[in-house]
Design an enzyme around this catalytic site. Structure first.
Site, PDB file in Angstrom:
ATOM      1  N   ASP A 212       0.880  -1.167   0.000  1.00  0.00           N
ATOM      2  CA  ASP A 212       0.000   0.000   0.000  1.00  0.00           C
ATOM      3  C   ASP A 212       0.917   1.217   0.000  1.00  0.00           C
ATOM      4  O   ASP A 212       1.560   1.518   1.001  1.00  0.00           O
ATOM      5  CB  ASP A 212      -0.875  -0.031   1.261  1.00  0.00           C
ATOM      6  CG  ASP A 212      -1.648   1.269   1.468  1.00  0.00           C
ATOM      7  OD1 ASP A 212      -1.684   2.106   0.542  1.00  0.00           O
ATOM      8  OD2 ASP A 212      -2.217   1.448   2.561  1.00  0.00           O
TER       9      ASP A 212
ATOM     10  N   LYS B 267       2.525  11.249  -2.994  1.00  0.00           N
ATOM     11  CA  LYS B 267       1.457  10.663  -3.799  1.00  0.00           C
ATOM     12  C   LYS B 267       0.540  11.744  -4.371  1.00  0.00           C
ATOM     13  O   LYS B 267      -0.026  11.588  -5.440  1.00  0.00           O
ATOM     14  CB  LYS B 267       0.665   9.691  -2.924  1.00  0.00           C
ATOM     15  CG  LYS B 267      -0.311   8.817  -3.655  1.00  0.00           C
ATOM     16  CD  LYS B 267      -0.807   7.768  -2.686  1.00  0.00           C
ATOM     17  CE  LYS B 267      -1.973   6.992  -3.217  1.00  0.00           C
ATOM     18  NZ  LYS B 267      -2.429   6.022  -2.218  1.00  0.00           N
TER      19      LYS B 267
ATOM     20  N   GLU C 185      -7.402   0.410  -4.522  1.00  0.00           N
ATOM     21  CA  GLU C 185      -7.392   0.339  -3.059  1.00  0.00           C
ATOM     22  C   GLU C 185      -8.712  -0.196  -2.471  1.00  0.00           C
ATOM     23  O   GLU C 185      -8.676  -1.038  -1.569  1.00  0.00           O
ATOM     24  CB  GLU C 185      -7.053   1.717  -2.467  1.00  0.00           C
ATOM     25  CG  GLU C 185      -5.579   2.056  -2.689  1.00  0.00           C
ATOM     26  CD  GLU C 185      -5.262   3.534  -2.520  1.00  0.00           C
ATOM     27  OE1 GLU C 185      -6.147   4.292  -2.086  1.00  0.00           O
ATOM     28  OE2 GLU C 185      -4.131   3.927  -2.836  1.00  0.00           O
TER      29      GLU C 185
ATOM     30  N   ASP D 178     -12.821   5.754   2.458  1.00  0.00           N
ATOM     31  CA  ASP D 178     -11.380   5.820   2.713  1.00  0.00           C
ATOM     32  C   ASP D 178     -10.952   7.264   2.971  1.00  0.00           C
ATOM     33  O   ASP D 178     -10.854   8.058   2.041  1.00  0.00           O
ATOM     34  CB  ASP D 178     -10.647   5.235   1.494  1.00  0.00           C
ATOM     35  CG  ASP D 178      -9.132   5.254   1.668  1.00  0.00           C
ATOM     36  OD1 ASP D 178      -8.629   5.867   2.622  1.00  0.00           O
ATOM     37  OD2 ASP D 178      -8.453   4.644   0.821  1.00  0.00           O
TER      38      ASP D 178
END
Ligand code: AMP
Length: 621
Positions: free
Chosen positions: A24, A87, A187, A211
């Site tokens: 991840d 990211k 994800e 999320d």
């Protein structure tokens, strides 16, 4: 059979890698997991603690790098050489980041506003791909030393909304780190797998994956049937997460202490210190009712109740996105059978409570929300290793696939967001009398002109029997299999002449193509970025219009008629700009509205804070 290899440097023996790990690669933290006796586990260190690696890189004066916890320490002492939230920068231009770059303690290079960001550290410029590769290398080392085993194969997760360029960038980062990336997995799919959802063959299930991480919010609606995962819709906000909660706390403290934000922007070290205190406060409030600290003469205190009110608008923004995602999927709240919670910020009790109320059901939140995606990636790795037969995972195509037609225009045959596997056919004909050859050029992208899209390949259908223009019937078939491999077939139906090519559009590229593809993806990312920036500006503007309406309603007593009218007029011009094609105009209208309302909002905030101090409940206002 496992082979043993000897490391000539230190003489240690390492088992040859048969293991595929799940990674991840997160905004705030990254993590590796693997299958142990049929169960996914996160990598632990010698003290049996989780090895969550903060996604932070620090550059030492001698050019060496620190990654993870060691780098995190440097956020405070040397922010200019310490890079976090990489990211967020994947596939982004400087323009898209201008709103947040002042909050980043490091320097995002501003060479040309539309070009992709680079980060400057000393005299060296780094791309987000290189920086992500540093994080992946650290993860690779962690798992190798924990298991005493070489690891070279991985599954890496990305947000479901990542476009092809961002997925490719992630894949390239893996390759740079010496990993063969077997699959890029969404994800939310991974999170559901971690809870075992979809592993048993049973009737169709609808799952919402909520999320809320450090930098981003994502809501995905997934459908699982017969072991097949399908992303029905995704929604979210690439600039909404735990970092924003930290910022709310900072703004609150600055306000109640009468301090100027500028002090903390100019003095980056002080700014970072305050950020760390805010994060500490937030985490403390997940298990306690009060946080109290002093810093730089400031009273950094907050009670859970006040904190809950402070984050209420942010929670509502996430729930609005949940509504949109449900609408896009053509579903309602009562259709959802499971809700999976992901991301460190979902530890906040008020968030759990609000999401559970919204979906009217208990949540899947027993697993560590920081681990759940990596655990699911390990399950996916296990499926790819052939250990769980009969499982198939479906994705959606992130960009449209089509062919070049007259005038260099793109004719999309499989539109973006189509399920994989997918198949579509369309008929064409010739434009010249006696034409015997037809070029079929395959492109990927959302732009009308193929010049702006990415070319995936081409072939020539030869041997069409000479006929007057318009008479041949040429059928072009696009078929994408479960691995994302596109096969394009062209067939002249009257004569049966046929030609076919296979294109690996999303998964797997050869070494030789690596350099070229990287360049291509960067080029196309810029083109796609323009559309995306417009859509993002529209999105944000819609939110601002809604927020303004709410602000006017909630502060009706505090604002003068003049202020209300002017605010309404500016909101109207913003609304008008949303329908246009000019993102700069939208941003300008947003800035105008913002400039005008900021001082009023501060005044309103003062009134609310004074009320809160007196013990009045903000929600009752
Ligand atoms: P992720 O991107 O999923 O790693 O999310 C990390 C985010 O979760 C950061 O913003 C953290 O500050 C936040 N976080 C971690 N632990 C907690 C906690 N106990 N309470 C509230 N937020 C937390």
């Amino acid at each position: 059979m496992a082979k043993i290899s000897i490391n000539l440097k230190d003489g240690t023996a390492k088992k040859e890698d048969t293991l595929i790990v799940g990674i991840d690669l997160g905004t705030t933290n990254s993590l590796v997991a693997y299958m142990n006796d049929g169960k996914p586990v996160a990598v632990k260190n010698k003290k049996n603690q989780n090895t969550l690696v903060p996604s932070i890189i620090h550059f030492l004066p001698n050019g060496q790098k620190l990654v993870g916890n060691d780098a995190r320490e440097k956020l405070r002492t040397d922010p200019a050489n310490t890079i976090y939230s990489v990211k967020r920068l994947m596939g982004k231009s400087y323009n898209d980041l201008s709103a947040v770059s002042e909050y980043l303690g490091y320097e995002v290079l501003d060479d040309d506003t539309e070009s992709l960001v680079k980060i400057r550290v000393g005299d060296t410029f780094y791309t987000p791909v290189e920086l992500s590769a540093n994080i992946l290398s650290a993860l690779k080392n962690t798992v190798e030393s924990a298991l005493n085993q070489a690891v070279s194969k991985a599954v890496i997760t990305v947000p479901a909304y990542f476009n092809d360029a961002q997925r490719q960038a992630t894949r390239d980062a893996g390759k740079l780190a010496g990993l063969e990336v077997l699959r890029i997995v969404n994800e939310p799919t991974a999170a559901s797998l971690a809870y075992g959802l979809g592993l048993e063959e049973e009737e169709a299930k609808l799952i919402a994956v909520y999320d809320l991480g450090g930098g981003t919010f994502d809501i995905s609606i997934l459908q699982i049937h017969d072991g097949i995962f399908e992303v029905l819709s995704t929604n979210g906000d690439t600039f909404l997460g735990g970092d924003d909660i930290d910022r709310l706390l900072i703004d609150y403290w600055l306000k109640i202490n009468g301090r100027d934000q500028q002090d903390f922007i100019v003095d980056k070290k002080k700014g970072q210190e305050l950020r760390l205190i805010a994060e500490r406060a937030k985490k403390t409030l997940s298990s306690q009712l009060l946080f109290k600290e002093r810093y730089d003469g400031m009273n950094c205190q907050i009670a859970r109740e006040v904190f809950d009110q402070l984050i209420e608008p942010l929670i509502n923004r996430t729930l609005d996105k949940c509504k949109s995602a449900l609408k896009d999927a053509g579903k309602t709240i009562s259709d959802i059978q499971h809700v999976v919670m992901v991301g460190g910020s979902t530890r906040i009790p008020h968030i759990k409570e609000s999401v559970s109320n919204f979906f009217q059901q208990p949540l899947f939140d027993e697993l560590n929300p920081d681990e759940v995606v990596a655990l699911g990636a390990a399950v996916q790795a296990d499926i790819l290793a052939g250990n769980q037969k009969g499982m198939l995972l479906l994705d959606i195509t992130p960009l449209s696939l089509g062919i070049e037609t007259v005038g260099g225009l793109m004719d999309a045959i499989i539109p973006r967001n189509s399920k994989v596997p997918s198949r579509a056919a369309r008929q064409y004909t010739t434009s010249v009398d006696g034409q015997v050859n037809l070029k079929v050029a395959v492109y990927q992208g959302e732009r009308d002109q193929i010049a702006n899209n990415r070319k995936l390949g081409e072939f020539i259908l030869k041997g069409i029997p000479p006929m007057p223009a318009g008479l041949p019937k040429i059928e072009i078939i696009f078929a994408i299999d479960a691995d994302g491999i596109l096969r394009v077939t062209a067939r002249e139906l009257r004569s049966g002449v046929e030609q076919e090519i296979e294109i690996k559009s999303q998964y797997g590229i050869s070494e030789e193509d690596m350099a070229k593809m990287l360049m291509d993806s960067i080029t196309n990312a810029e083109a796609d970025l323009k559309i995306r920036s417009l859509l993002e500006a529209r999105n944000e503007a819609n939110n601002v219009v809604l927020a303004t309406q709410k602000f006017l309603e909630q502060n009706d007593q505090i604002l003068s008629d003049d202020e209300k009218n002017k605010t309404r007029a500016l909101a109207e011009s913003l609304k008008a700009s949303i329908n246009g094609e000019d993102k700069d105009l939208i941003n300008k209208a947003m800035a105008d509205l913002n400039d005008y309302t900021t001082p009023i909002a501060h005044r309103a905030m003062d009134v609310h804070v004074a009320d809160a101090m007196r013990g009045t409940n903000l929600k009752d206002k």
